[in-house]
Design a protein around this motif. Structure first.
Motif, PDB file in Angstrom:
ATOM      1  N   ASP A 126     -48.211  17.731  35.532  1.00 18.34           N
ATOM      2  CA  ASP A 126     -47.022  18.244  34.698  1.00 18.34           C
ATOM      3  C   ASP A 126     -45.927  17.688  35.002  1.00 18.34           C
ATOM      4  OD1 ASP A 126     -46.842  19.336  37.204  1.00 18.34           O
ATOM      5  OD2 ASP A 126     -46.566  21.387  36.384  1.00 18.34           O
ATOM      6  N   ALA A 127     -45.924  16.411  35.417  1.00 20.11           N
ATOM      7  CA  ALA A 127     -44.644  15.642  35.788  1.00 20.11           C
ATOM      8  C   ALA A 127     -44.948  14.161  35.407  1.00 20.11           C
ATOM      9  CB  ALA A 127     -44.078  15.598  37.364  1.00 20.11           C
ATOM     10  N   VAL A 128     -44.095  13.299  35.408  1.00 20.48           N
ATOM     11  CA  VAL A 128     -44.132  12.084  35.044  1.00 20.48           C
ATOM     12  C   VAL A 128     -43.521  11.056  36.340  1.00 20.48           C
ATOM     13  CG1 VAL A 128     -43.506   9.981  33.490  1.00 20.48           C
ATOM     14  CG2 VAL A 128     -44.026  12.324  32.365  1.00 20.48           C
ATOM     15  N   ARG A 129     -44.284  10.062  36.800  1.00 23.63           N
ATOM     16  CA  ARG A 129     -43.812   9.438  37.902  1.00 23.63           C
ATOM     17  C   ARG A 129     -43.264   8.093  37.320  1.00 23.63           C
ATOM     18  NH1 ARG A 129     -45.687   9.512  43.282  1.00 23.63           N
ATOM     19  NH2 ARG A 129     -45.028  11.607  43.137  1.00 23.63           N
ATOM     20  N   VAL A 130     -42.107   7.627  37.675  1.00 26.63           N
ATOM     21  CA  VAL A 130     -41.469   6.580  37.431  1.00 26.63           C
ATOM     22  C   VAL A 130     -41.146   5.650  38.575  1.00 26.63           C
ATOM     23  CG1 VAL A 130     -39.438   5.342  36.185  1.00 26.63           C
ATOM     24  CG2 VAL A 130     -40.309   7.610  35.505  1.00 26.63           C
ATOM     25  N   THR A 131     -42.001   4.246  38.629  1.00 25.30           N
ATOM     26  CA  THR A 131     -41.440   3.323  39.886  1.00 25.30           C
ATOM     27  C   THR A 131     -41.018   2.247  39.215  1.00 25.30           C
ATOM     28  OG1 THR A 131     -43.734   2.638  39.593  1.00 25.30           O
ATOM     29  CG2 THR A 131     -43.705   4.255  40.863  1.00 25.30           C
ATOM     30  N   GLY A 132     -40.048   1.475  39.872  1.00 26.12           N
ATOM     31  CA  GLY A 132     -39.458   0.408  39.623  1.00 26.12           C
ATOM     32  C   GLY A 132     -39.003  -0.548  40.962  1.00 26.12           C
ATOM     33  N   GLY A 133     -38.773  -1.856  40.621  1.00 22.80           N
ATOM     34  CA  GLY A 133     -38.433  -2.589  41.721  1.00 22.80           C
ATOM     35  C   GLY A 133     -37.097  -2.302  42.227  1.00 22.80           C
ATOM     36  N   LYS A 134     -36.054  -2.024  41.561  1.00 18.27           N
ATOM     37  CA  LYS A 134     -34.753  -1.947  41.810  1.00 18.27           C
ATOM     38  C   LYS A 134     -34.190  -0.249  41.464  1.00 18.27           C
ATOM     39  CE  LYS A 134     -33.578  -5.707  39.901  1.00 18.27           C
ATOM     40  NZ  LYS A 134     -32.335  -6.720  39.138  1.00 18.27           N
ATOM     41  N   ARG A 135     -33.341   0.087  42.446  1.00 17.91           N
ATOM     42  CA  ARG A 135     -32.734   1.515  42.210  1.00 17.91           C
ATOM     43  C   ARG A 135     -31.898   1.570  41.041  1.00 17.91           C
ATOM     44  NH1 ARG A 135     -30.020   4.577  47.020  1.00 17.91           N
ATOM     45  NH2 ARG A 135     -29.348   6.469  45.950  1.00 17.91           N
ATOM     46  N   ASP A 136     -31.390   0.557  40.598  1.00 22.80           N
ATOM     47  CA  ASP A 136     -30.411   0.385  39.176  1.00 22.80           C
ATOM     48  C   ASP A 136     -31.426   0.751  37.970  1.00 22.80           C
ATOM     49  OD1 ASP A 136     -28.224   0.131  40.804  1.00 22.80           O
ATOM     50  OD2 ASP A 136     -28.111  -2.075  40.829  1.00 22.80           O
ATOM     51  N   ASP A 137     -32.342   0.081  38.156  1.00 25.82           N
ATOM     52  CA  ASP A 137     -33.376   0.386  36.914  1.00 25.82           C
ATOM     53  C   ASP A 137     -33.975   1.779  36.845  1.00 25.82           C
ATOM     54  OD1 ASP A 137     -33.361  -2.587  36.376  1.00 25.82           O
ATOM     55  OD2 ASP A 137     -35.035  -2.880  37.638  1.00 25.82           O
ATOM     56  N   LEU A 138     -33.959   2.455  38.053  1.00 25.37           N
ATOM     57  CA  LEU A 138     -34.391   3.800  38.007  1.00 25.37           C
ATOM     58  C   LEU A 138     -33.298   4.807  37.560  1.00 25.37           C
ATOM     59  CD1 LEU A 138     -36.298   4.406  41.264  1.00 25.37           C
ATOM     60  CD2 LEU A 138     -37.203   3.866  38.945  1.00 25.37           C
ATOM     61  N   GLN A 139     -32.199   4.360  38.010  1.00 23.94           N
ATOM     62  CA  GLN A 139     -30.658   4.950  37.348  1.00 23.94           C
ATOM     63  C   GLN A 139     -30.544   4.953  36.017  1.00 23.94           C
ATOM     64  OE1 GLN A 139     -28.140   3.646  40.487  1.00 23.94           O
ATOM     65  NE2 GLN A 139     -28.380   5.476  41.594  1.00 23.94           N
ATOM     66  N   GLU A 140     -30.900   3.633  35.520  1.00 28.04           N
ATOM     67  CA  GLU A 140     -30.629   3.455  33.944  1.00 28.04           C
ATOM     68  C   GLU A 140     -31.718   4.231  33.270  1.00 28.04           C
ATOM     69  OE1 GLU A 140     -31.125  -0.331  31.172  1.00 28.04           O
ATOM     70  OE2 GLU A 140     -30.972  -0.652  33.256  1.00 28.04           O
ATOM     71  N   THR A 141     -32.870   4.417  33.859  1.00 25.25           N
ATOM     72  CA  THR A 141     -34.199   5.156  33.134  1.00 25.25           C
ATOM     73  C   THR A 141     -33.671   6.616  33.170  1.00 25.25           C
ATOM     74  OG1 THR A 141     -35.728   3.630  33.840  1.00 25.25           O
ATOM     75  CG2 THR A 141     -36.401   5.605  32.995  1.00 25.25           C
ATOM     76  N   MET A 142     -33.164   7.078  34.115  1.00 26.82           N
ATOM     77  CA  MET A 142     -32.674   8.587  34.187  1.00 26.82           C
ATOM     78  C   MET A 142     -31.592   8.908  33.074  1.00 26.82           C
ATOM     79  SD  MET A 142     -31.910   9.704  37.952  1.00 26.82           S
ATOM     80  CE  MET A 142     -33.404   9.452  39.423  1.00 26.82           C
ATOM     81  N   ALA A 143     -30.764   7.874  33.065  1.00 22.21           N
ATOM     82  CA  ALA A 143     -29.776   8.082  31.750  1.00 22.21           C
ATOM     83  C   ALA A 143     -30.161   7.812  30.707  1.00 22.21           C
ATOM     84  CB  ALA A 143     -28.526   7.016  32.092  1.00 22.21           C
ATOM     85  N   LEU A 144     -31.216   6.970  30.239  1.00 19.68           N
ATOM     86  CA  LEU A 144     -31.898   6.876  29.045  1.00 19.68           C
ATOM     87  C   LEU A 144     -32.610   8.149  28.689  1.00 19.68           C
ATOM     88  CD1 LEU A 144     -32.731   4.964  26.746  1.00 19.68           C
ATOM     89  CD2 LEU A 144     -34.761   4.628  28.063  1.00 19.68           C
ATOM     90  N   LEU A 145     -33.198   8.823  29.721  1.00 24.15           N
ATOM     91  CA  LEU A 145     -34.316  10.022  29.347  1.00 24.15           C
ATOM     92  C   LEU A 145     -33.192  11.381  29.216  1.00 24.15           C
ATOM     93  CD1 LEU A 145     -36.777   9.611  31.852  1.00 24.15           C
ATOM     94  CD2 LEU A 145     -37.134   9.423  29.395  1.00 24.15           C
ATOM     95  N   LYS A 146     -31.918  11.408  29.785  1.00 21.11           N
ATOM     96  CA  LYS A 146     -31.130  12.568  29.438  1.00 21.11           C
ATOM     97  C   LYS A 146     -30.537  12.301  28.066  1.00 21.11           C
ATOM     98  CE  LYS A 146     -29.412  13.250  34.318  1.00 21.11           C
ATOM     99  NZ  LYS A 146     -28.417  12.949  35.210  1.00 21.11           N
ATOM    100  N   LYS A 147     -30.268  11.338  27.490  1.00 16.80           N
ATOM    101  CA  LYS A 147     -29.785  10.858  26.272  1.00 16.80           C
ATOM    102  C   LYS A 147     -30.787  11.261  25.366  1.00 16.80           C
ATOM    103  CE  LYS A 147     -28.888   7.086  24.334  1.00 16.80           C
ATOM    104  NZ  LYS A 147     -28.530   5.618  24.090  1.00 16.80           N
ATOM    105  N   GLU A 148     -31.999  10.541  25.614  1.00 13.76           N
ATOM    106  CA  GLU A 148     -33.118  10.602  24.544  1.00 13.76           C
ATOM    107  C   GLU A 148     -33.943  11.781  24.263  1.00 13.76           C
ATOM    108  OE1 GLU A 148     -33.886   7.838  22.306  1.00 13.76           O
ATOM    109  OE2 GLU A 148     -32.048   6.869  22.896  1.00 13.76           O
ATOM    110  N   VAL A 149     -34.434  12.388  25.448  1.00 14.87           N
ATOM    111  CA  VAL A 149     -34.981  13.782  25.248  1.00 14.87           C
ATOM    112  C   VAL A 149     -34.026  14.976  25.205  1.00 14.87           C
ATOM    113  CG1 VAL A 149     -36.910  15.047  26.394  1.00 14.87           C
ATOM    114  CG2 VAL A 149     -36.953  12.574  26.530  1.00 14.87           C
TER     115      VAL A 149
END
Length: 161
Positions: A126-149
């Motif tokens: 019941d969760a989605v795990r997001v992995t990436g190479g850089k911390r900035d990419d993960l923070q960008e993904t968080m901002a994107l999800l807050k905006k889109e969902v």
């Protein structure tokens, strides 16, 4: 590898405090004097009681106001059913949403893949795990999800560097 989990879980302590504050306000308000209006929590459901539909709506409004003051998103609550109990008293049950539904998890994964950010998303129960190479990419993904969902309140936890 840096990662975080996308979850949908309310802060249960703050929710309980909001329920207690709502019950306290209902017991002190003049328009509720002599009525059997209250909010009860049983495991994953809330039960709202009122003398009629109008008072039930007022109980709901008081609860939502207290939840907003305690920073608990009202989208965690889903209307379940309204019932008539006794002669004319009303009862409404509301489910507390915990965990991301399968459809929402698929939408989150689709949004992440379509964004072309260099991260991978996988559904873990019941969760989605997001992995990436850089911390900035993960923070960008968080901002994107807050905006889109917008249909469910998303939270991010287990952030690992």
């Amino acid at each position: 590898m840096p990662s975080f989990d996308v979850v949908c879980e309310p802060d249960m302590v703050e929710l309980k405090n909001a329920i207690e504050q709502a019950n306290k306000e209902i017991s002190n308000r003049f328009d509720f004097k002599g009525s059997d209006s209250r909010v009860e929590q049983k495991d994953e459901t809330l039960i709202l009681f009122g003398d009629d539909d109008f008072k039930l709506g007022q109980v709901r409004d008081v609860l939502f106001g207290k939840m907003a003051k305690r920073n608990v998103d009202v989208r965690y609550l889903k209307d379940d059913k309204k019932e008539t109990i006794g002669s004319d008293k009303r009862k409404q049950t509301m489910k507390i949403q915990k965990g991301i539904t399968q459809e929402l998890a698929k939408k989150v994964v689709r949004i992440i893949k379509d964004s072309k950010v260099k991260v991978q998303a996988s559904i873990q129960g019941d969760a989605v795990r997001v992995t990436g190479g850089k911390r900035d990419d993960l923070q960008e993904t968080m901002a994107l999800l807050k905006k889109e969902v917008t249909e469910a309140p998303l939270g991010f936890n287990n952030f690992r560097d």
